[in-house]
Design a protein around this motif. Structure first.
Motif, mmCIF file in Angstrom:
data_model
loop_
_atom_site.group_PDB
_atom_site.id
_atom_site.type_symbol
_atom_site.label_atom_id
_atom_site.label_comp_id
_atom_site.label_asym_id
_atom_site.label_seq_id
_atom_site.Cartn_x
_atom_site.Cartn_y
_atom_site.Cartn_z
ATOM 1 N N UNK A 79 -35.015 -46.056 9.695
ATOM 2 C CA UNK A 79 -34.111 -45.370 8.769
ATOM 3 C C UNK A 79 -32.786 -45.065 9.485
ATOM 4 N N UNK A 80 -31.686 -45.473 8.874
ATOM 5 C CA UNK A 80 -30.390 -45.276 9.522
ATOM 6 C C UNK A 80 -30.087 -43.784 9.683
ATOM 7 N N UNK A 81 -30.222 -43.020 8.619
ATOM 8 C CA UNK A 81 -29.957 -41.580 8.728
ATOM 9 C C UNK A 81 -31.263 -40.900 9.117
ATOM 10 N N UNK A 82 -31.294 -40.375 10.324
ATOM 11 C CA UNK A 82 -32.472 -39.659 10.799
ATOM 12 C C UNK A 82 -32.064 -38.700 11.907
ATOM 13 N N UNK A 107 -43.425 -43.755 8.651
ATOM 14 C CA UNK A 107 -42.526 -44.862 8.335
ATOM 15 C C UNK A 107 -42.708 -45.918 9.423
ATOM 16 N N UNK A 108 -42.790 -45.446 10.672
ATOM 17 C CA UNK A 108 -43.116 -46.289 11.819
ATOM 18 C C UNK A 108 -44.160 -45.532 12.628
ATOM 19 N N UNK A 109 -45.343 -46.102 12.711
ATOM 20 C CA UNK A 109 -46.456 -45.483 13.450
ATOM 21 C C UNK A 109 -46.069 -45.249 14.911
ATOM 22 N N UNK A 110 -46.654 -44.247 15.551
ATOM 23 C CA UNK A 110 -46.380 -44.016 16.967
ATOM 24 C C UNK A 110 -46.667 -45.273 17.800
ATOM 25 N N UNK A 111 -45.711 -45.654 18.635
ATOM 26 C CA UNK A 111 -45.874 -46.829 19.501
ATOM 27 C C UNK A 111 -44.868 -46.783 20.641
ATOM 28 N N UNK A 112 -44.973 -47.757 21.549
ATOM 29 C CA UNK A 112 -44.037 -47.880 22.667
ATOM 30 C C UNK A 112 -42.970 -48.898 22.274
ATOM 31 N N UNK A 113 -41.730 -48.455 22.272
ATOM 32 C CA UNK A 113 -40.583 -49.299 21.915
ATOM 33 C C UNK A 113 -39.899 -49.782 23.195
ATOM 34 N N UNK A 114 -39.344 -50.979 23.135
ATOM 35 C CA UNK A 114 -38.612 -51.579 24.258
ATOM 36 C C UNK A 114 -39.494 -51.684 25.503
ATOM 37 N N UNK A 115 -40.755 -52.008 25.291
ATOM 38 C CA UNK A 115 -41.738 -52.074 26.373
ATOM 39 C C UNK A 115 -41.244 -52.983 27.508
ATOM 40 N N UNK A 122 -41.601 -43.935 23.884
ATOM 41 C CA UNK A 122 -42.551 -43.763 22.801
ATOM 42 C C UNK A 122 -41.763 -43.209 21.625
ATOM 43 N N UNK A 123 -42.085 -43.679 20.430
ATOM 44 C CA UNK A 123 -41.346 -43.233 19.259
ATOM 45 C C UNK A 123 -42.259 -43.215 18.039
ATOM 46 N N UNK A 124 -41.882 -42.438 17.062
ATOM 47 C CA UNK A 124 -42.555 -42.408 15.764
ATOM 48 C C UNK A 124 -41.558 -41.893 14.740
ATOM 49 N N UNK A 125 -41.658 -42.413 13.530
ATOM 50 C CA UNK A 125 -40.804 -41.997 12.419
ATOM 51 C C UNK A 125 -41.673 -41.585 11.246
ATOM 52 N N UNK A 126 -41.258 -40.551 10.558
ATOM 53 C CA UNK A 126 -41.917 -40.105 9.340
ATOM 54 C C UNK A 126 -40.901 -39.357 8.501
ATOM 55 N N UNK A 127 -41.252 -39.070 7.271
ATOM 56 C CA UNK A 127 -40.359 -38.375 6.347
ATOM 57 C C UNK A 127 -40.840 -36.965 6.106
ATOM 58 N N UNK A 128 -39.892 -36.046 5.928
ATOM 59 C CA UNK A 128 -40.269 -34.704 5.492
ATOM 60 C C UNK A 128 -40.494 -34.758 3.982
ATOM 61 N N UNK A 129 -40.938 -33.665 3.343
ATOM 62 C CA UNK A 129 -41.226 -33.712 1.907
ATOM 63 C C UNK A 129 -40.024 -34.061 1.028
ATOM 64 N N UNK A 130 -38.808 -33.932 1.563
ATOM 65 C CA UNK A 130 -37.593 -34.254 0.802
ATOM 66 C C UNK A 130 -37.064 -35.645 1.110
ATOM 67 N N UNK A 131 -37.796 -36.409 1.924
ATOM 68 C CA UNK A 131 -37.386 -37.766 2.239
ATOM 69 C C UNK A 131 -36.430 -37.889 3.404
ATOM 70 N N UNK A 135 -37.389 -38.697 13.691
ATOM 71 C CA UNK A 135 -37.906 -39.494 14.808
ATOM 72 C C UNK A 135 -38.178 -38.568 15.985
ATOM 73 N N UNK A 136 -39.322 -38.737 16.590
ATOM 74 C CA UNK A 136 -39.616 -38.075 17.852
ATOM 75 C C UNK A 136 -39.791 -39.153 18.904
ATOM 76 N N UNK A 137 -39.181 -38.923 20.067
ATOM 77 C CA UNK A 137 -39.230 -39.871 21.180
ATOM 78 C C UNK A 137 -39.759 -39.178 22.418
ATOM 79 N N UNK A 138 -40.196 -39.997 23.375
ATOM 80 C CA UNK A 138 -40.547 -39.514 24.710
ATOM 81 C C UNK A 138 -40.281 -40.633 25.699
ATOM 82 N N UNK A 139 -39.748 -40.278 26.830
ATOM 83 C CA UNK A 139 -39.492 -41.211 27.927
ATOM 84 C C UNK A 139 -40.327 -40.777 29.115
ATOM 85 N N UNK A 140 -40.775 -41.740 29.903
ATOM 86 C CA UNK A 140 -41.489 -41.396 31.132
ATOM 87 C C UNK A 140 -40.559 -40.612 32.054
ATOM 88 N N UNK A 141 -39.257 -40.923 31.993
ATOM 89 C CA UNK A 141 -38.258 -40.229 32.786
ATOM 90 C C UNK A 141 -36.984 -40.103 31.966
#
Length: 148
Positions: A79-82, A107-115, A122-131, A135-141
């Motif tokens: 999603x462009x706006x997030x 919207x995008x299941x939790x997975x490792x991006x740019x492996x 690590x990233x995951x995308x989902x929508x709140x009740x208003x659409x 996105x939540x991310x995590x980096x090893x560093x």
């Protein structure tokens, strides 16, 4: 050194983000109960939350809700706006587990991006009740946050 070029480990000021919602009670359940964001000030038209040390404000504006456009990133339609937060690996895993257990539709299941690349995350995308896309991310560093 300018603020724009400081490293992520430097003390960063909290950001403020205002966004539309169709229902404040649903926003309170989602951000407050599911994501665990403490509620701050509010009125009949808006409510603010402590979003990992940042101030986000849900404004009652049903006609402004939802996301429309996506962009191809790493084989996914992002999603462009997030908005979102960058968590520690442990926080990210805990949140992913809680969201899955709560029946969150991703919207995008939790997975490792740019492996294997410098920006592996690590990233995951989902929508709140208003659409609104989140996105939540995590980096090893966090040193790799802006790696090319």
């Amino acid at each position: 050194m300018s603020t724009a070029t400081t490293t992520p480990q430097a003390t960063m000021p909290p950001f403020h983000l205002a966004f539309p919602v169709h229902d404040l009670a649903a926003a309170r359940r989602f951000y407050g109960e599911l994501l665990g964001c403490a509620e701050g000030r509010s009125s009949p038209e808006w409510v603010d939350f402590n979003f990992y040390g940042h101030q986000i404000v849900a404004h009652l504006a049903p006609d402004e809700c939802g996301h429309k456009e996506t962009s191809a990133v790493d084989g996914h339609n992002v999603p462009v706006r997030h908005f979102g937060a960058i968590l520690s690996l442990e926080q990210w895993e805990t949140l992913a587990t809680r969201l899955k257990a709560g029946g969150t539709k991703f919207v995008i299941e939790p997975y490792v991006r740019f492996k294997g690349e410098p920006g592996e995350q690590r990233t995951m995308f989902f929508l709140d009740p208003s659409g609104n896309a989140i996105e939540f991310k995590a980096f090893a560093s966090l040193d790799k946050l802006f790696a090319k």
